[in-house]
Design a protein around this motif. Structure first.
Motif, PDB file in Angstrom:
ATOM      1  N   ILE A 248       0.890  -1.158   0.000  1.00 60.36           N
ATOM      2  CA  ILE A 248       0.000   0.000   0.000  1.00 60.36           C
ATOM      3  C   ILE A 248       0.924   1.203   0.000  1.00 60.36           C
ATOM      4  O   ILE A 248       1.489   1.570   1.019  1.00 60.36           O
ATOM      5  CB  ILE A 248      -0.925  -0.033   1.222  1.00 60.36           C
TER       6      ILE A 248
ATOM      7  N   ASN B  48      -4.166 -12.074   4.814  1.00 63.72           N
ATOM      8  CA  ASN B  48      -3.289 -11.206   5.592  1.00 63.72           C
ATOM      9  C   ASN B  48      -2.326 -11.982   6.475  1.00 63.72           C
ATOM     10  O   ASN B  48      -1.301 -11.478   6.887  1.00 63.72           O
ATOM     11  CB  ASN B  48      -4.176 -10.310   6.452  1.00 63.72           C
ATOM     12  N   ASN B  49      -2.666 -13.224   6.770  1.00 63.94           N
ATOM     13  CA  ASN B  49      -1.881 -13.966   7.758  1.00 63.94           C
ATOM     14  C   ASN B  49      -0.575 -14.499   7.209  1.00 63.94           C
ATOM     15  O   ASN B  49      -0.446 -14.733   6.056  1.00 63.94           O
ATOM     16  CB  ASN B  49      -2.691 -15.134   8.297  1.00 63.94           C
TER      17      ASN B  49
ATOM     18  N   ILE C  85       1.192  -7.930   4.322  1.00 59.62           N
ATOM     19  CA  ILE C  85       0.714  -6.632   3.843  1.00 59.62           C
ATOM     20  C   ILE C  85       0.937  -5.557   4.896  1.00 59.62           C
ATOM     21  O   ILE C  85       1.328  -4.430   4.589  1.00 59.62           O
ATOM     22  CB  ILE C  85      -0.786  -6.721   3.489  1.00 59.62           C
ATOM     23  N   LEU C  86       0.737  -5.945   6.161  1.00 61.51           N
ATOM     24  CA  LEU C  86       0.866  -4.987   7.237  1.00 61.51           C
ATOM     25  C   LEU C  86       2.295  -4.484   7.387  1.00 61.51           C
ATOM     26  O   LEU C  86       2.545  -3.286   7.527  1.00 61.51           O
ATOM     27  CB  LEU C  86       0.420  -5.659   8.535  1.00 61.51           C
ATOM     28  N   VAL C  87       3.254  -5.404   7.353  1.00 65.05           N
ATOM     29  CA  VAL C  87       4.658  -5.016   7.455  1.00 65.05           C
ATOM     30  C   VAL C  87       5.027  -4.112   6.286  1.00 65.05           C
ATOM     31  O   VAL C  87       5.693  -3.081   6.452  1.00 65.05           O
ATOM     32  CB  VAL C  87       5.557  -6.268   7.487  1.00 65.05           C
TER      33      VAL C  87
ATOM     34  N   LEU D 103      11.791  -7.197   1.403  1.00 71.67           N
ATOM     35  CA  LEU D 103      10.589  -7.512   2.175  1.00 71.67           C
ATOM     36  C   LEU D 103       9.541  -8.232   1.336  1.00 71.67           C
ATOM     37  O   LEU D 103       8.383  -8.301   1.716  1.00 71.67           O
ATOM     38  CB  LEU D 103       9.976  -6.223   2.747  1.00 71.67           C
TER      39      LEU D 103
ATOM     40  N   GLY E  17     -10.027 -10.611   2.484  1.00 71.37           N
ATOM     41  CA  GLY E  17      -9.585  -9.995   3.723  1.00 71.37           C
ATOM     42  C   GLY E  17      -8.647 -10.818   4.575  1.00 71.37           C
ATOM     43  O   GLY E  17      -7.493 -11.015   4.252  1.00 71.37           O
ATOM     44  N   GLU E  18      -9.174 -11.326   5.641  1.00 70.92           N
ATOM     45  CA  GLU E  18      -8.364 -11.823   6.747  1.00 70.92           C
ATOM     46  C   GLU E  18      -7.331 -12.876   6.383  1.00 70.92           C
ATOM     47  O   GLU E  18      -6.151 -12.676   6.636  1.00 70.92           O
ATOM     48  CB  GLU E  18      -9.309 -12.391   7.809  1.00 70.92           C
ATOM     49  N   GLU E  19      -7.741 -13.972   5.795  1.00 70.36           N
ATOM     50  CA  GLU E  19      -6.818 -15.095   5.688  1.00 70.36           C
ATOM     51  C   GLU E  19      -5.610 -14.747   4.825  1.00 70.36           C
ATOM     52  O   GLU E  19      -4.524 -15.221   5.059  1.00 70.36           O
ATOM     53  CB  GLU E  19      -7.528 -16.338   5.145  1.00 70.36           C
TER      54      GLU E  19
ATOM     55  N   HIS F 167     -15.655  -7.098  -0.503  1.00 66.25           N
ATOM     56  CA  HIS F 167     -14.444  -7.877  -0.819  1.00 66.25           C
ATOM     57  C   HIS F 167     -14.081  -8.806   0.324  1.00 66.25           C
ATOM     58  O   HIS F 167     -12.930  -9.047   0.588  1.00 66.25           O
ATOM     59  CB  HIS F 167     -13.253  -6.959  -1.099  1.00 66.25           C
ATOM     60  N   ARG F 168     -15.063  -9.249   1.072  1.00 68.97           N
ATOM     61  CA  ARG F 168     -14.827 -10.078   2.259  1.00 68.97           C
ATOM     62  C   ARG F 168     -13.734 -11.124   2.062  1.00 68.97           C
ATOM     63  O   ARG F 168     -12.815 -11.250   2.851  1.00 68.97           O
ATOM     64  CB  ARG F 168     -16.121 -10.833   2.618  1.00 68.97           C
TER      65      ARG F 168
ATOM     66  N   LEU G  61       3.069  -2.210   4.664  1.00 76.53           N
ATOM     67  CA  LEU G  61       2.419  -0.913   4.858  1.00 76.53           C
ATOM     68  C   LEU G  61       3.242  -0.037   5.806  1.00 76.53           C
ATOM     69  O   LEU G  61       3.465   1.147   5.546  1.00 76.53           O
ATOM     70  CB  LEU G  61       1.000  -1.129   5.410  1.00 76.53           C
ATOM     71  N   ILE G  62       3.716  -0.640   6.900  1.00 79.77           N
ATOM     72  CA  ILE G  62       4.522   0.137   7.846  1.00 79.77           C
ATOM     73  C   ILE G  62       5.824   0.581   7.183  1.00 79.77           C
ATOM     74  O   ILE G  62       6.279   1.715   7.353  1.00 79.77           O
ATOM     75  CB  ILE G  62       4.795  -0.678   9.130  1.00 79.77           C
TER      76      ILE G  62
ATOM     77  N   SER H 116     -15.054  -3.221   2.275  1.00 80.65           N
ATOM     78  CA  SER H 116     -14.706  -4.311   3.165  1.00 80.65           C
ATOM     79  C   SER H 116     -15.748  -5.409   3.101  1.00 80.65           C
ATOM     80  O   SER H 116     -15.438  -6.596   3.163  1.00 80.65           O
ATOM     81  CB  SER H 116     -14.595  -3.772   4.577  1.00 80.65           C
TER      82      SER H 116
END
Lengths: 598, 347
Positions: free
Chosen positions: B37, B346-347, B150-152, B145, B342-344, B338-339, B154-155, B335
């Motif tokens: 992102i 991301n893991n 995705i979160l890492v 990386l 989402g979550e899985e 596009h369910r 993004l940071i 959200s």
């Protein structure tokens, strides 16, 4: 998140040391500058500790935390200047305002999935910042001045050294209560939901509510920080509450280490001291203030992510672990200290499935299937690939709802939809691909299974009122581990176990929930021969204790040896049911598996 | 508000919206290919505009020093990695080529800058410099990386944004610049005055999008990018070098960003941090497209442009509040629709 006895020891020393520092520092003959820096560190640490809870434990990244600091600061600033209210009233009003805002924003943002969630926090963080800058009664971008100091009885906390005590006493309390929370039933639930929502829900965790609670907790910590900030600075303006500041708080938490509340404190100290050093050293480069500072911060953030995700706290823990010896665990009692359900008698019908049907578009995945499972019985569900086994399993585990037909447990037809409700009824499950928090210890992972057998919540965990229940839960987890021969591993991170052991751990976790029905999704997949034998022995023992077990499995040798009855599915339809030896000779079964016998 | 004002506001909104659209498309491109992102997208806008401004006054743009520094860092890191892994001369040649190319680009700009070319030539030079910065940035910050969550990522993107903002201030100072209009043309459409620059922006944005859809639909490179976006492992198994796909995506994103900056700089004064706000709005548009759909993102961008233009007229103070608050309902909607992604994932 490697939690062991040793780390708890490190944390206790930390709390004692911190208490000493809090009392002593204001008496030391150091310059006012260092006291002020200490005050800023304490205030920032409060916000960063909240972020450790939010991001480290629950996996929710917030780019909007500074906005909550702002709400706390502006509320007290407005009340104490415009209405001459007491600073303490300002604190309470600030907490209320923040609480309400956090509940509303949390209700909205916590529903966002995956990466949309941090983006949502960024959005309202920016919106609140621009709002504060444009509201005239809050002084616009110039902000508000003339905020009175906090009155503690007759003493005005108007000097840096005086407010130091208050700030650090609050930091100390925050560290204790959030540390308690991380070690509690709620903390386990949070870490489970970070790993996988499906796992947490199947353990009976209300993931939406847990997320909201931790979000509000972090926001309230930020709000207290804002209150302290306003009364220490005696002025407020929107800049310290911008998205930029939110990012700096996140940076503190990441640098300090997201795995422990101490990471928040260490990170706040590291960032602010580094920032100060940079501001003093960099003018040599004759750039405007703040220019290279954020360059250095940005670079540190990226480098840290590339080389070590554990932060400074992670390094400390690693250093300490090398030196100290492992401690022996308390002995295991034979009887569970937790309440348990009244067990059905062997042979009593537990699960009853009647004419259940599930379609996906035009495809009939499960076609009017009926069968039952009794207490003290292992029923194997087999069938070729695509037979509908997984769909049927999901119908029983509550992940899917049937189009028609009923699933009932103990004659109760109100078998509700949703993994959490099903768990409440006494159904535990394992997963086809092991789901666990790989960094949490084996013991904590198993303790998660007993989530529904405890009832202590957020608040009592923070105040340390849950210790008795926690001991009982841990004892139960140890009992299950020792029954499965995993006692030696209880302090190891779950990720360090071999696959076979991980599967056994999942079964221990399921059993810790005191179920009456156990659902196992391909427990033998990927296991070696010896591990399969161990698994079979465990299941035989559990059956003898009167549990009902539904087993989906591909390994024919294991199923044939283990199951009392087999249900065979093909193209969504039940084609055979009976004892393994009969089913094995059934022509339709042979045809389904081997093709038609010409 | 009468009809004429409304028309004027619509024209304004569409012009700005076209810029947002370019950025939104770039963000969708980067996200689908690399899962990043890309918060710093807006910095490319500032860098592009301010590089052009420097060239117009005959100065050597400081962005070339940034490019050289980044290229050297990449070279040093790659060399260390090569020595550690014991790879020989073959890898060393690759490293050398990368550095030399960057130096040649910078050298050319250094020599050509005082010659004061026409605006269009300077614009092209600016875009080229920024494209090289974008590519080097990917190699330096994000390539290691590649397999992070995705979160890492993004940071990390936020970290890069911080660094670039600071560097922007160091390179260009706190003062903004404005470049002369590219087209002095003033058209009359009924009661409406249409500025040449607005037309230029709209035409360029349309051309850029058409070129992109041709690239993705009809060329091998574009198809490789799409394959990488759909499934990294699968693409790798087919022999697509996914890291190269990343550099390509960043190159394109930087080009789109710099082009936006070059196009918008005659219309408003650009400061070192203006790009960030523009980028964020492109970003909301990208989110409207769920970070995956180009057409939806482009339409969303035009809508945001219009919304902004009308709110500026009604209540200029709260314009940003409204635009950023708008993202929440949009995020919720996206959200829910596009369910599955989402979550899985991301893991």
């Amino acid at each position: 998140m490697i939690r062991s006895f040793r780390q708890v020891g490190l944390e206790t020393y930390g709390i004692l040391a911190l208490a000493g520092v809090t009392v002593v520092v204001p008496f030391l003959p150091i310059s006012e500058f260092w006291v002020t820096l200490g005050n800023y560190i304490g205030i920032s640490a409060l916000v960063a500790i909240g972020l450790v809870l939010l991001t480290g434990a629950a996996g929710i990244t917030s780019f909007g935390q500074a906005a909550f600091v702002g709400i706390g600061a502006y509320t007290t600033a407005y009340l104490t200047t415009a209405h001459d209210a007491s600073a303490w009233l300002g604190l309470i009003a600030g907490l209320c305002a923040t609480g309400v805002t956090a509940v509303v924003l949390g209700e909205l943002t916590m529903r966002l999935s995956g990466h949309f969630l941090p983006l949502g926090t960024l959005a309202w963080g920016l919106a609140l910042y621009f709002l504060a800058g444009n509201l005239d009664f809050l002084g616009g971008y110039d902000g508000m001045t003339g905020i009175p100091p906090i009155q503690l009885g007759p003493i005005a906390l108007d000097k840096g050294r005086r407010i130091f005590w208050l700030i650090w006493a609050i930091v100390l309390i925050a560290i204790i209560i959030t540390g308690n929370l991380m070690r509690s039933r709620s903390g386990r639930a949070l870490r489970a939901l970070k790993e996988s929502g499906a796992l947490a829900e199947s353990m009976g965790v209300n993931t939406a509510r847990e997320k909201l609670k931790v979000f509000v907790t972090a926001a309230l910590l930020a709000s207290v920080a804002g209150w302290l900030f306003a009364h220490m600075q005696r002025t407020v303006n929107p800049t310290p509450f911008s998205a930029m500041a939110s990012i700096e708080y996140l940076l503190m938490a990441v640098i300090g280490g997201l795995s422990s509340v101490w990471g928040g404190l260490i990170g706040a100290a590291a960032v602010l001291i580094l920032k100060d050093l940079l501001q003093r050293l960099l003018p040599v480069l004759s750039a405007p203030v703040g220019t290279y500072e954020i360059v250095v911060f940005g670079a540190i953030l990226v480098i840290l992510l590339q080389y070590s995700a554990q932060g400074i706290w992670g390094l400390l823990v690693r250093a300490c672990r090398r030196q100290s010896k492992p401690q022996s665990a308390p002995s295991v009692t034979s009887a569970s200290l937790l309440d348990h359900r009244s067990k059905p008698r062997v042979g009593e019908p537990i699960l009853q499935i009647e004419a259940v049907r599930r379609t996906f578009g035009g495809l009939v995945a499960v076609n009017d299937v009926s069968f039952g499972v009794r207490a003290g019985e292992i029923v194997g569900l087999i069938g070729p690939n695509g037979a509908g086994k997984s769909t049927l399993f999901n119908l029983v585990s509550g992940a899917l709802a049937p189009v028609s037909g009923t699933v009932s447990l103990l004659g109760d037809r109100r078998y509700k939809r949703g993994a959490r409700q099903v768990a409440t009824l006494g159904v535990s499950r394992s997963f086809q691909h092991v789901k666990m928090d790989a960094e949490m210890t084996v013991l904590e992972n198993v303790a998660l299974g007993a989530h529904l057998r405890g009832n202590r919540g957020h608040l009592s965990a923070m105040l340390g009122l849950d210790r008795k229940e926690e001991r009982a839960i841990h004892m139960e987890a140890r009992r299950q581990l020792s029954a499965l021969g995993l006692s030696d591993f209880d302090g190891h991170p779950a990720g360090a176990l071999a696959l076979g052991q991980q599967r056994l751990m999942e079964i221990a976790r399921a059993l810790a929930g005191d179920p009456i029905l156990l659902l196992l999704d391909e427990p033998a997949a990927g296991l070696r021969h010896a591990e399969k034998q161990e698994l079979a022995a465990v299941l035989n023992r559990v059956r003898a204790e009167g549990l009902a077990i539904l087993l989906v499995e591909h390994d024919m040798e294991l199923v044939m040896g283990l199951a009392d009855r087999l249900i065979v599915l093909d193209f969504g339809t039940k084609i055979a049911e009976g004892v393994p030896d009969d089913v094995r000779r059934e022509p339709r079964v042979l045809e389904a598996y081997l093709g038609s016998v010409a | 508000m009468n009809g004429n004002i409304a028309l004027l506001l619509i024209q304004d909104g569409l012009t700005v919206g076209a810029i947002y659209a370019l950025l939104a498309v770039a963000l969708v491109l980067v996200f689908t290919v690399t899962r990043i992102i890309f918060i710093p997208q807006g910095e490319f806008v500032s860098f592009g505009a301010l590089t052009l401004a420097a060239l117009q006054t005959g100065q050597v743009p400081k962005t070339i020093w940034l490019l050289i520094a980044l290229a050297c860092l990449v070279a040093v890191r790659d060399s260390v990695r090569c020595i550690r892994s014991g790879e020989g001369l073959r890898a060393a040649r690759g490293i050398l080529v990368n550095v030399v190319v960057s130096f040649v680009v910078c050298g050319l700009v250094y020599v050509l800058a005082p010659l004061q070319f026409p605006l269009w030539a300077d614009a092209i030079i600016s875009v080229v410099v920024v494209v090289f910065i974008g590519i080097t940035l990917y190699r330096l910050a994000f390539e290691p990386l590649q397999s992070a969550s995705i979160l890492v990522l993004l940071i990390a993107a936020v970290g890069v944004h911080l660094a670039l903002t600071g560097l922007g201030l160091a390179m260009f100072g706190a003062e903004g610049s404005r470049t002369p209009p590219m087209f002095d043309f003033q058209g009359q459409l009924g009661p409406l005055q249409i500025g040449g620059q607005s037309i230029a922006i709209f035409v360029s944005a349309s051309v850029a999008m058409a070129a992109l859809s041709f690239f993705f639909g009809a060329t091998l490179g574009g198809k490789a990018l799409r394959a990488t976006a759909a499934n990294r492992v699968g693409a790798r198994l087919l022999g697509i070098r996914t890291a190269r796909a990343g550099t390509l995506a960043f190159g394109l994103a930087a080009a789109l960003g710099a082009a936006s900056g070059v196009l918008i700089s005659p219309l408003s004064t650009i400061y070192y941090d203006t790009g960030f706000l523009i980028g964020l709005k492109g970003f909301i548009a990208a989110v409207i497209g769920g970070l995956v759909s180009y057409p939806l993102a482009a339409v969303g961008a035009l809508a945001i442009g219009l919304l902004e233009s009308f709110t500026t007229f009604e209540t200029s103070k709260l314009k940003d509040v409204i635009v950023f608050a708008l993202i929440l309902p949009v995020l919720l909607l996206v959200s829910f629709t596009h369910r599955s992604s989402g979550e899985e994932q991301n893991n």
